[in-house]
Design a protein around this motif. Structure first.
Motif, PDB file in Angstrom:
ATOM      1  N   VAL A 121      -4.268  12.332 -10.812  1.00  0.00           N
ATOM      2  CA  VAL A 121      -4.531  10.899 -11.021  1.00  0.00           C
ATOM      3  C   VAL A 121      -3.680  10.078 -10.059  1.00  0.00           C
ATOM      4  CG1 VAL A 121      -4.344   8.977 -12.653  1.00  0.00           C
ATOM      5  CG2 VAL A 121      -5.259  11.176 -13.427  1.00  0.00           C
ATOM      6  N   LEU A 122      -2.410  10.443  -9.933  1.00  0.00           N
ATOM      7  CA  LEU A 122      -1.518   9.712  -9.020  1.00  0.00           C
ATOM      8  C   LEU A 122      -1.978   9.824  -7.567  1.00  0.00           C
ATOM      9  CD1 LEU A 122       1.958  10.608 -10.580  1.00  0.00           C
ATOM     10  CD2 LEU A 122       0.712   8.442 -10.763  1.00  0.00           C
ATOM     11  N   LEU A 123      -2.615  10.938  -7.225  1.00  0.00           N
ATOM     12  CA  LEU A 123      -3.149  11.136  -5.872  1.00  0.00           C
ATOM     13  C   LEU A 123      -4.531  10.509  -5.709  1.00  0.00           C
ATOM     14  CD1 LEU A 123      -2.127  14.870  -5.360  1.00  0.00           C
ATOM     15  CD2 LEU A 123      -1.169  12.884  -4.159  1.00  0.00           C
ATOM     16  N   ASN A 124      -5.029   9.916  -6.799  1.00  0.00           N
ATOM     17  CA  ASN A 124      -6.357   9.285  -6.834  1.00  0.00           C
ATOM     18  C   ASN A 124      -7.487  10.302  -6.625  1.00  0.00           C
ATOM     19  OD1 ASN A 124      -7.703   6.898  -7.455  1.00  0.00           O
ATOM     20  ND2 ASN A 124      -8.201   6.536  -5.305  1.00  0.00           N
ATOM     21  N   ASP A 125      -7.200  11.563  -6.967  1.00  0.00           N
ATOM     22  CA  ASP A 125      -8.234  12.603  -6.927  1.00  0.00           C
ATOM     23  C   ASP A 125      -8.868  12.666  -8.319  1.00  0.00           C
ATOM     24  OD1 ASP A 125      -9.880  14.756  -6.516  1.00  0.00           O
ATOM     25  OD2 ASP A 125      -8.305  16.074  -5.721  1.00  0.00           O
ATOM     26  N   LEU A 126      -9.600  11.620  -8.645  1.00  0.00           N
ATOM     27  CA  LEU A 126     -10.086  11.447 -10.016  1.00  0.00           C
ATOM     28  C   LEU A 126     -11.164  12.459 -10.389  1.00  0.00           C
ATOM     29  CD1 LEU A 126     -10.138   7.563 -10.279  1.00  0.00           C
ATOM     30  CD2 LEU A 126      -8.270   9.166 -10.721  1.00  0.00           C
ATOM     31  N   LYS A 127     -11.990  12.835  -9.425  1.00  0.00           N
ATOM     32  CA  LYS A 127     -13.034  13.812  -9.723  1.00  0.00           C
ATOM     33  C   LYS A 127     -12.418  15.133 -10.166  1.00  0.00           C
ATOM     34  CE  LYS A 127     -17.141  15.997  -7.767  1.00  0.00           C
ATOM     35  NZ  LYS A 127     -18.023  16.140  -6.602  1.00  0.00           N
ATOM     36  N   GLU A 128     -11.406  15.592  -9.434  1.00  0.00           N
ATOM     37  CA  GLU A 128     -10.740  16.845  -9.801  1.00  0.00           C
ATOM     38  C   GLU A 128      -9.977  16.678 -11.114  1.00  0.00           C
ATOM     39  OE1 GLU A 128      -9.666  20.784  -9.698  1.00  0.00           O
ATOM     40  OE2 GLU A 128     -11.178  19.735  -8.498  1.00  0.00           O
ATOM     41  N   ALA A 129      -9.324  15.543 -11.289  1.00  0.00           N
ATOM     42  CA  ALA A 129      -8.600  15.290 -12.546  1.00  0.00           C
ATOM     43  C   ALA A 129      -9.553  15.344 -13.737  1.00  0.00           C
ATOM     44  CB  ALA A 129      -7.906  13.931 -12.483  1.00  0.00           C
ATOM     45  N   MET A 130     -10.698  14.681 -13.607  1.00  0.00           N
ATOM     46  CA  MET A 130     -11.676  14.657 -14.700  1.00  0.00           C
ATOM     47  C   MET A 130     -12.221  16.057 -14.987  1.00  0.00           C
ATOM     48  SD  MET A 130     -12.075  11.461 -15.793  1.00  0.00           S
ATOM     49  CE  MET A 130     -13.704  11.302 -16.470  1.00  0.00           C
ATOM     50  N   SER A 131     -12.362  16.847 -13.949  1.00  0.00           N
ATOM     51  CA  SER A 131     -12.929  18.192 -14.131  1.00  0.00           C
ATOM     52  C   SER A 131     -11.999  19.099 -14.933  1.00  0.00           C
ATOM     53  CB  SER A 131     -13.238  18.834 -12.779  1.00  0.00           C
ATOM     54  OG  SER A 131     -12.048  19.260 -12.131  1.00  0.00           O
ATOM     55  N   ARG A 132     -10.724  18.758 -14.972  1.00  0.00           N
ATOM     56  CA  ARG A 132      -9.758  19.599 -15.692  1.00  0.00           C
ATOM     57  C   ARG A 132      -9.532  19.160 -17.131  1.00  0.00           C
ATOM     58  NH1 ARG A 132      -5.163  21.509 -11.349  1.00  0.00           N
ATOM     59  NH2 ARG A 132      -6.566  21.698  -9.562  1.00  0.00           N
ATOM     60  N   LEU A 133     -10.105  18.035 -17.517  1.00  0.00           N
ATOM     61  CA  LEU A 133      -9.953  17.576 -18.900  1.00  0.00           C
ATOM     62  C   LEU A 133     -10.668  18.521 -19.861  1.00  0.00           C
ATOM     63  CD1 LEU A 133     -10.575  13.739 -18.541  1.00  0.00           C
ATOM     64  CD2 LEU A 133      -8.376  14.873 -18.961  1.00  0.00           C
ATOM     65  N   PRO A 134     -10.095  18.753 -21.023  1.00  0.00           N
ATOM     66  CA  PRO A 134     -10.814  19.537 -22.036  1.00  0.00           C
ATOM     67  C   PRO A 134     -12.117  18.829 -22.412  1.00  0.00           C
ATOM     68  CG  PRO A 134      -8.502  19.245 -22.638  1.00  0.00           C
ATOM     69  CD  PRO A 134      -8.766  18.333 -21.475  1.00  0.00           C
ATOM     70  N   PRO A 135     -13.222  19.558 -22.529  1.00  0.00           N
ATOM     71  CA  PRO A 135     -14.507  18.927 -22.848  1.00  0.00           C
ATOM     72  C   PRO A 135     -14.575  18.509 -24.321  1.00  0.00           C
ATOM     73  CG  PRO A 135     -14.762  21.309 -22.712  1.00  0.00           C
ATOM     74  CD  PRO A 135     -13.338  21.008 -22.329  1.00  0.00           C
ATOM     75  N   GLU A 136     -14.560  17.223 -24.571  1.00  0.00           N
ATOM     76  CA  GLU A 136     -14.590  16.711 -25.945  1.00  0.00           C
ATOM     77  C   GLU A 136     -15.955  16.103 -26.237  1.00  0.00           C
ATOM     78  OE1 GLU A 136      -9.809  15.683 -25.863  1.00  0.00           O
ATOM     79  OE2 GLU A 136     -11.243  14.038 -26.073  1.00  0.00           O
ATOM     80  N   SER A 137     -16.475  16.383 -27.415  1.00  0.00           N
ATOM     81  CA  SER A 137     -17.764  15.837 -27.828  1.00  0.00           C
ATOM     82  C   SER A 137     -17.699  15.454 -29.296  1.00  0.00           C
ATOM     83  CB  SER A 137     -18.881  16.854 -27.569  1.00  0.00           C
ATOM     84  OG  SER A 137     -18.591  18.081 -28.218  1.00  0.00           O
ATOM     85  N   GLU A 138     -18.745  14.759 -29.733  1.00  0.00           N
ATOM     86  CA  GLU A 138     -18.760  14.264 -31.114  1.00  0.00           C
ATOM     87  C   GLU A 138     -18.710  15.444 -32.083  1.00  0.00           C
ATOM     88  OE1 GLU A 138     -21.690  11.745 -34.026  1.00  0.00           O
ATOM     89  OE2 GLU A 138     -21.686  11.259 -31.878  1.00  0.00           O
ATOM     90  N   TYR A 139     -17.831  15.315 -33.064  1.00  0.00           N
ATOM     91  CA  TYR A 139     -17.646  16.379 -34.041  1.00  0.00           C
ATOM     92  C   TYR A 139     -18.605  16.184 -35.220  1.00  0.00           C
ATOM     93  CZ  TYR A 139     -15.438  19.700 -37.184  1.00  0.00           C
ATOM     94  OH  TYR A 139     -15.187  20.752 -38.021  1.00  0.00           O
ATOM     95  N   PRO A 140     -19.354  17.227 -35.579  1.00  0.00           N
ATOM     96  CA  PRO A 140     -20.367  17.074 -36.627  1.00  0.00           C
ATOM     97  C   PRO A 140     -19.796  17.178 -38.034  1.00  0.00           C
ATOM     98  CG  PRO A 140     -20.423  19.298 -35.780  1.00  0.00           C
ATOM     99  CD  PRO A 140     -19.370  18.572 -34.985  1.00  0.00           C
ATOM    100  N   PHE A 141     -18.929  16.246 -38.380  1.00  0.00           N
ATOM    101  CA  PHE A 141     -18.334  16.254 -39.717  1.00  0.00           C
ATOM    102  C   PHE A 141     -19.373  15.867 -40.753  1.00  0.00           C
ATOM    103  CE2 PHE A 141     -16.253  13.657 -43.052  1.00  0.00           C
ATOM    104  CZ  PHE A 141     -15.655  14.701 -43.731  1.00  0.00           C
ATOM    105  N   LEU A 142     -19.439  16.642 -41.821  1.00  0.00           N
ATOM    106  CA  LEU A 142     -20.370  16.339 -42.906  1.00  0.00           C
ATOM    107  C   LEU A 142     -19.596  15.789 -44.096  1.00  0.00           C
ATOM    108  CD1 LEU A 142     -22.604  19.548 -42.708  1.00  0.00           C
ATOM    109  CD2 LEU A 142     -23.063  17.290 -41.747  1.00  0.00           C
ATOM    110  N   CYS A 143     -19.915  14.573 -44.491  1.00  0.00           N
ATOM    111  CA  CYS A 143     -19.249  13.973 -45.643  1.00  0.00           C
ATOM    112  C   CYS A 143     -19.688  14.664 -46.931  1.00  0.00           C
ATOM    113  CB  CYS A 143     -19.595  12.467 -45.756  1.00  0.00           C
ATOM    114  SG  CYS A 143     -19.022  11.502 -44.379  1.00  0.00           S
TER     115      CYS A 143
END
Length: 195
Positions: free
Chosen positions: A171-193
């Motif tokens: 991020v500090l190097l402004n290499d945002l594409k590579e930074a984003m590619s290393r983020l853990p993939p988070e998605s909506e959690y299917p919680f059932l009430c």
């Protein structure tokens, strides 16, 4: 069930086996947790409320990428069972009376006082740690919920401090594409009430 998760969606990295949450700790607590595959007292304090966060970037915001202070220098990824995660949500009360409008102010205060699981919704963060226009969940555990967390719900603990440092450097190097590619993939959690 006192919560309605239809407005604020839960997003997390999860598989069929676990849901991942994050916490930041000192070397002593992190080393002990990694050695024992759970949190052990001491150095972990079972009597304090402990906050878990499914959002990696919110954890980075809270800990300033692990640089905020020595008590938050180690970022841990904690994989917990789906049963444990859902049990937390089912037991929870939101920390704002406005979001519990089915309760009187006194009823809400009693619930907060007596609940072992408190929910807080905070603005999610982008790769620069700026606020986004939707919220992410934090889950505060105390008393019996902490006991269940450390003794029953934790599947695995990993140190992801190096990952946080690497992404921050990109991020500090402004290499945002590579930074984003290393983020853990988070998605909506299917919680059932509960019905």
């Amino acid at each position: 069930m006192s919560n309605d998760f239809s407005t604020n969606k839960i997003r997390a990295y999860y598989t069929s086996d676990f849901v991942r949450v994050y916490q930041a700790y000192s070397d002593a607590i992190a080393d002990s947790a990694l050695k024992n595959d759970t949190f052990v007292s001491p150095p972990f304090n079972m009597r304090r409320m402990t906050w878990i966060k499914p959002s990696f970037l919110w954890m980075m915001y809270r800990s300033h990428w692990g640089t905020k202070d020595s008590g938050q220098k180690r970022i841990l990824a904690i994989d917990i069972t789906h049963n444990g995660f859902n049990e937390m949500l089912q037991q929870s009360i939101i920390n704002s009376h406005d979001e519990n409008n089915n309760l009187s102010p006194d009823g809400w205060k009693d619930k907060i006082k007596n609940s072992d699981v408190i929910i807080q919704w905070d603005p999610e963060r982008d790769i620069h740690l700026n606020k986004l226009n939707y919220r992410t969940i934090q889950i505060g555990l105390r008393n019996k919920a902490v006991e269940n967390y450390v003794n029953e719900w934790i599947v695995k603990i990993q140190d992801v401090t190096a990952l946080a440092t690497d992404i921050h450097s990109l991020v500090l190097l402004n290499d945002l594409k590579e930074a984003m590619s290393r983020l853990p993939p988070e998605s909506e959690y299917p919680f059932l009430c509960k019905k």
